[in-house]
Design an enzyme around this catalytic site. Sequence first.
Site, PDB file in Angstrom:
ATOM      1  N   HIS A 196       3.915  -5.519 -15.052  1.00 15.73           N
ATOM      2  CA  HIS A 196       4.139  -4.662 -14.891  1.00 15.73           C
ATOM      3  C   HIS A 196       5.694  -3.767 -15.046  1.00 15.73           C
ATOM      4  CE1 HIS A 196       2.922  -5.354 -10.402  1.00 15.73           C
ATOM      5  NE2 HIS A 196       1.773  -5.234 -11.148  1.00 15.73           N
ATOM      6  N   ARG A 218     -10.519  -2.514  -7.185  1.00 19.47           N
ATOM      7  CA  ARG A 218      -9.389  -3.761  -7.292  1.00 19.47           C
ATOM      8  C   ARG A 218      -9.615  -4.109  -5.416  1.00 19.47           C
ATOM      9  NH1 ARG A 218      -5.325  -3.442  -9.063  1.00 19.47           N
ATOM     10  NH2 ARG A 218      -3.466  -3.312  -8.389  1.00 19.47           N
ATOM     11  N   GLU A 229      -4.734  -8.040 -12.963  1.00 19.66           N
ATOM     12  CA  GLU A 229      -3.403  -7.977 -12.269  1.00 19.66           C
ATOM     13  C   GLU A 229      -2.406  -9.603 -12.700  1.00 19.66           C
ATOM     14  OE1 GLU A 229      -2.113  -6.164  -8.856  1.00 19.66           O
ATOM     15  OE2 GLU A 229      -0.376  -5.228  -9.577  1.00 19.66           O
ATOM     16  N   TYR A 277       7.706   2.427  -6.133  1.00 22.87           N
ATOM     17  CA  TYR A 277       6.018   2.948  -6.315  1.00 22.87           C
ATOM     18  C   TYR A 277       5.956   4.243  -6.021  1.00 22.87           C
ATOM     19  CZ  TYR A 277       3.434  -1.814  -6.157  1.00 22.87           C
ATOM     20  OH  TYR A 277       3.337  -2.847  -6.258  1.00 22.87           O
ATOM     21  N   HIS A 279       0.233   5.075  -5.986  1.00 19.30           N
ATOM     22  CA  HIS A 279       0.011   4.648  -4.310  1.00 19.30           C
ATOM     23  C   HIS A 279      -0.569   5.722  -3.921  1.00 19.30           C
ATOM     24  CE1 HIS A 279       1.909   1.060  -1.893  1.00 19.30           C
ATOM     25  NE2 HIS A 279       1.427   0.700  -3.087  1.00 19.30           N
ATOM     26  N   GLU A 288      -7.310  -1.562  -3.386  1.00 21.65           N
ATOM     27  CA  GLU A 288      -6.633  -2.369  -2.940  1.00 21.65           C
ATOM     28  C   GLU A 288      -6.314  -2.573  -1.245  1.00 21.65           C
ATOM     29  OE1 GLU A 288      -2.884  -1.987  -4.753  1.00 21.65           O
ATOM     30  OE2 GLU A 288      -2.008  -1.774  -3.367  1.00 21.65           O
ATOM     31  N   ASP A 334       0.536   3.547 -10.946  1.00 22.20           N
ATOM     32  CA  ASP A 334       0.156   3.183 -10.016  1.00 22.20           C
ATOM     33  C   ASP A 334       0.887   4.245  -9.448  1.00 22.20           C
ATOM     34  OD1 ASP A 334      -0.899   2.855  -7.854  1.00 22.20           O
ATOM     35  OD2 ASP A 334      -0.082   0.372  -7.470  1.00 22.20           O
ATOM     36  N   HIS A 339      -7.228  -6.734  -6.898  1.00 21.48           N
ATOM     37  CA  HIS A 339      -5.579  -6.715  -6.807  1.00 21.48           C
ATOM     38  C   HIS A 339      -5.187  -8.159  -6.505  1.00 21.48           C
ATOM     39  CE1 HIS A 339      -2.166  -5.583  -3.248  1.00 21.48           C
ATOM     40  NE2 HIS A 339      -1.686  -4.776  -4.555  1.00 21.48           N
TER      41      HIS A 339
END
Length: 356
Positions: A79, A237, A293, A110, A166, A216, A164, A266
């Site tokens: 990230h 994910r 990740e 996010y 989100h 996720e 992402d 995730h």
Amino acid sequence: MTAIDKYLNDFCIGRDVDNIEDMWQNVYVSSYWRNSGVLNNAISGLDQALWDIKGKRAGMPVYQLLGGKSRFAVQCYTHAGGRSNEEVIADVQKYMAMGYQHIRIQLGAYGGVGTLGNNPPFREAGFGMETDDFMDQRAYLNSVPKMFAAVRKACGEKVELLHDIHERVEPLDAIGLIKRLEEYNPFFIEDPFSPENMEWFKQLRMTTSVPIAMGELFNNINEFKMPMVNQWFDFIRVHISQIGGITPAMKIARLGEWFNVRTAWHGPGDVSPVGHAANCHIDLAVWNFGIQEAVRFSEKLQTIFTGCPTMNKDYMSVNEVPGLGVDINEKEAAKYPIGTKSRWQVRKSDGTVIRP
Ligand code: MG
């Protein structure tokens, strides 16, 4: 903890520790109503412990029980973020220098939460909780293509970029945003729609060829079975403890193999090292692994969880001892009691809750 201490302990007494599938199927329907997020996490604790025990009894790391290695190690993404494009670029360059080839870029938290516009009317009106955040959805939608353009210009074409969403924008706005990102060749765009908006994937697939990662928030096979069969997204994910552990995750991975849906479990920092190890053992074994990740465990965490997965540049490896490879030092863990965390919510300017 209550589900395990007050329910699963009793459930397990008298059952055969070797029969993981039977144990899982029994506990899955044991409360008749199933697929609760809380019970799934408790089931996952049991399931991951059973795989760990079986590995220890067999004298093998868990990935061997899942079919052995399909790759030497697990390629990860990391990230990068910042409050401005310049900060994002500096962060991307830092991770590129560390050897990362896949980097997720976010402006602020996010969806630009808390970064893009800081004094919303709902706060002035005293609506909601003080800890609640504001998201300016329009500012976010405008900022992301500019961030991609800036990072591509500064960091080149070779680095793989991820993002992402989100879920926090209107479905059609998410589709429009993804279309605008096509020219920057993203590796994948994650979570375009909330789970309530799954039908929008049809429209997304007809509109753009950008690879999509999703899942996720899934708890229940009915949320993603047909979307996988229909190839609505490219990376599944799911959060492995949220769906009930390694046993169901392996079935999801195998389902994906036949529909060219790759795994991207995730793996944020609030998954325990045991959870990361479970992710990594599956990642090593399944053919249709996509990406993982990454996480780097602090030294303090490693005093509690010994045998954590390790990173070498952007590749994760598991501890090769029998089982999952991670043990918990309960005496050390007791030094860090679980605190209460204030609930965090994201709202529009008028205070309306935005669904992740
Ligand atoms: Mg996400």
